[in-house]
Design a protein around this motif. Structure first.
Motif, PDB file in Angstrom:
ATOM      1  N   VAL A  98       0.840  -1.190   0.000  1.00 49.03           N
ATOM      2  CA  VAL A  98       0.000   0.000   0.000  1.00 49.03           C
ATOM      3  C   VAL A  98       0.878   1.245   0.000  1.00 49.03           C
ATOM      4  CG1 VAL A  98      -1.716   1.323   1.287  1.00 49.03           C
ATOM      5  CG2 VAL A  98      -1.896  -1.169   1.167  1.00 49.03           C
ATOM      6  N   ASP A  99       0.627   2.124  -0.957  1.00 52.53           N
ATOM      7  CA  ASP A  99       1.348   3.381  -1.093  1.00 52.53           C
ATOM      8  C   ASP A  99       0.311   4.501  -1.008  1.00 52.53           C
ATOM      9  OD1 ASP A  99       2.586   5.708  -1.954  1.00 52.53           O
ATOM     10  OD2 ASP A  99       3.734   4.724  -3.530  1.00 52.53           O
ATOM     11  N   PRO A 100       0.347   5.322   0.043  1.00 56.25           N
ATOM     12  CA  PRO A 100      -0.678   6.363   0.171  1.00 56.25           C
ATOM     13  C   PRO A 100      -0.823   7.240  -1.069  1.00 56.25           C
ATOM     14  CG  PRO A 100       0.566   6.192   2.208  1.00 56.25           C
ATOM     15  CD  PRO A 100       1.251   5.301   1.204  1.00 56.25           C
ATOM     16  N   ALA A 101       0.291   7.564  -1.721  1.00 55.63           N
ATOM     17  CA  ALA A 101       0.220   8.422  -2.904  1.00 55.63           C
ATOM     18  C   ALA A 101      -0.533   7.748  -4.036  1.00 55.63           C
ATOM     19  CB  ALA A 101       1.622   8.812  -3.361  1.00 55.63           C
ATOM     20  N   VAL A 102      -0.377   6.443  -4.164  1.00 54.33           N
ATOM     21  CA  VAL A 102      -1.005   5.687  -5.254  1.00 54.33           C
ATOM     22  C   VAL A 102      -2.419   5.249  -4.890  1.00 54.33           C
ATOM     23  CG1 VAL A 102      -0.869   3.562  -6.623  1.00 54.33           C
ATOM     24  CG2 VAL A 102       1.209   4.885  -6.150  1.00 54.33           C
ATOM     25  N   ASP A 103      -2.598   4.749  -3.676  1.00 53.29           N
ATOM     26  CA  ASP A 103      -3.868   4.145  -3.285  1.00 53.29           C
ATOM     27  C   ASP A 103      -4.895   5.152  -2.770  1.00 53.29           C
ATOM     28  OD1 ASP A 103      -3.614   1.016  -3.371  1.00 53.29           O
ATOM     29  OD2 ASP A 103      -1.704   1.742  -2.598  1.00 53.29           O
ATOM     30  N   PHE A 104      -4.435   6.245  -2.160  1.00 56.74           N
ATOM     31  CA  PHE A 104      -5.353   7.174  -1.506  1.00 56.74           C
ATOM     32  C   PHE A 104      -5.365   8.571  -2.123  1.00 56.74           C
ATOM     33  CE2 PHE A 104      -4.081   4.435   2.269  1.00 56.74           C
ATOM     34  CZ  PHE A 104      -5.185   3.603   2.144  1.00 56.74           C
ATOM     35  N   PHE A 105      -4.212   9.126  -2.432  1.00 52.73           N
ATOM     36  CA  PHE A 105      -4.112  10.539  -2.808  1.00 52.73           C
ATOM     37  C   PHE A 105      -3.954  10.771  -4.305  1.00 52.73           C
ATOM     38  CE2 PHE A 105      -2.923  10.511   1.668  1.00 52.73           C
ATOM     39  CZ  PHE A 105      -3.621  11.606   2.168  1.00 52.73           C
TER      40      PHE A 105
END
Length: 250
Positions: A127-134
């Protein structure tokens, strides 16, 4: 009618700032609740007590919960002030299921991997916040959120006191472009556990940051529907129990 807003993992009320502004512009009251997410001794009962204390101060409430907040919301929705429950890209719980159990019970990893592969992304990437969320959140907005509080382990492992879904109209809003909880996955979960079909909006997992205008419009349409005593979206199907092995978190 007051919108009481429950954040997701991390319990950060700033997640709702843009939506609060949008709702205020439309003449509505809105309150974002800070949860004690960093407290190692706080879990779902404490989260629910925190939200209930806010609901106590308003005569009529629309309870709105983001992602992990869907575990807290049904523990408060039996409050007599709650007129409507809205879950946004939610982790919809089964009775007694912990947030830690939820991942394996719903086959989340497989759904996320399949969606990533269909988009040409690595299906088994961490999980990468930049890829998955933002990925669809404006850069200046994302920059304000990266220093938010962390979620302790307690909420994922301590028992969930939910025994049945509350008897309150329940709606689900899904981001059509959510990479973490893909739309097909959310449709299946909402149908299996609540017997409802999600209302979909363009955008990813963090709709209150990427599409606050559209999210406010959708919430406002639900409120109008409640005033007309619309029954659409009421939970009807039985909820399913989950297994007991935690595999991850949101």
């Amino acid at each position: 009618m007051t919108y009481v807003l429950i954040p997701g993992a991390g319990g950060d009320p700033r997640y709702w700032d843009l939506l609060v502004d949008e709702l205020h512009t439309r003449g509505h009251r809105a309150v974002a609740v800070p949860l004690p997410a960093a407290d190692p001794d706080a879990a779902l009962p404490e989260y629910a007590a925190t939200v209930r204390a806010v609901v106590d101060t308003h005569p009529e409430v629309v309870l709105v919960a983001q992602s992990l907040g869907a575990f807290t919301a049904p523990l408060v929705a039996d409050h007599p002030a709650v007129r409507l429950l809205v879950l946004v890209n939610p982790m919809i719980p089964a009775p007694g299921e912990t947030p830690g159990d939820w991942w394996a019970a719903t086959s989340h990893a497989q759904a996320r991997a399949a969606y990533a592969a269909a988009q040409g992304r690595a299906p088994n990437a961490d999980v990468d916040p930049a890829v998955d969320f933002f990925h669809d959140v404006p850069a200046d907005v994302a920059a304000r959120m990266h220093d938010g509080p962390q979620e302790s382990d307690a909420v994922f492992v301590r028992p969930n006191p939910l025994r049945d879904w509350p008897h309150v109209p329940t709606r689900v809003i899904s981001g059509r472009d959510d990479r973490f909880f893909p739309a097909d996955f959310q449709r299946r979960l909402a149908a299996d556990r609540l017997g409802v079909h999600p209302d979909e909006l363009p955008g990813g997992h963090l709709l209150a940051l990427s599409r606050p205008h559209l999210l406010a419009e959708k919430l406002q349409s639900f409120t109008a529907g409640q005033k007309r005593k619309s029954g659409r979206g009421i939970r009807r199907a039985p909820m399913l129990p989950g297994p007991s092995r935690p595999v991850g978190r949101e």
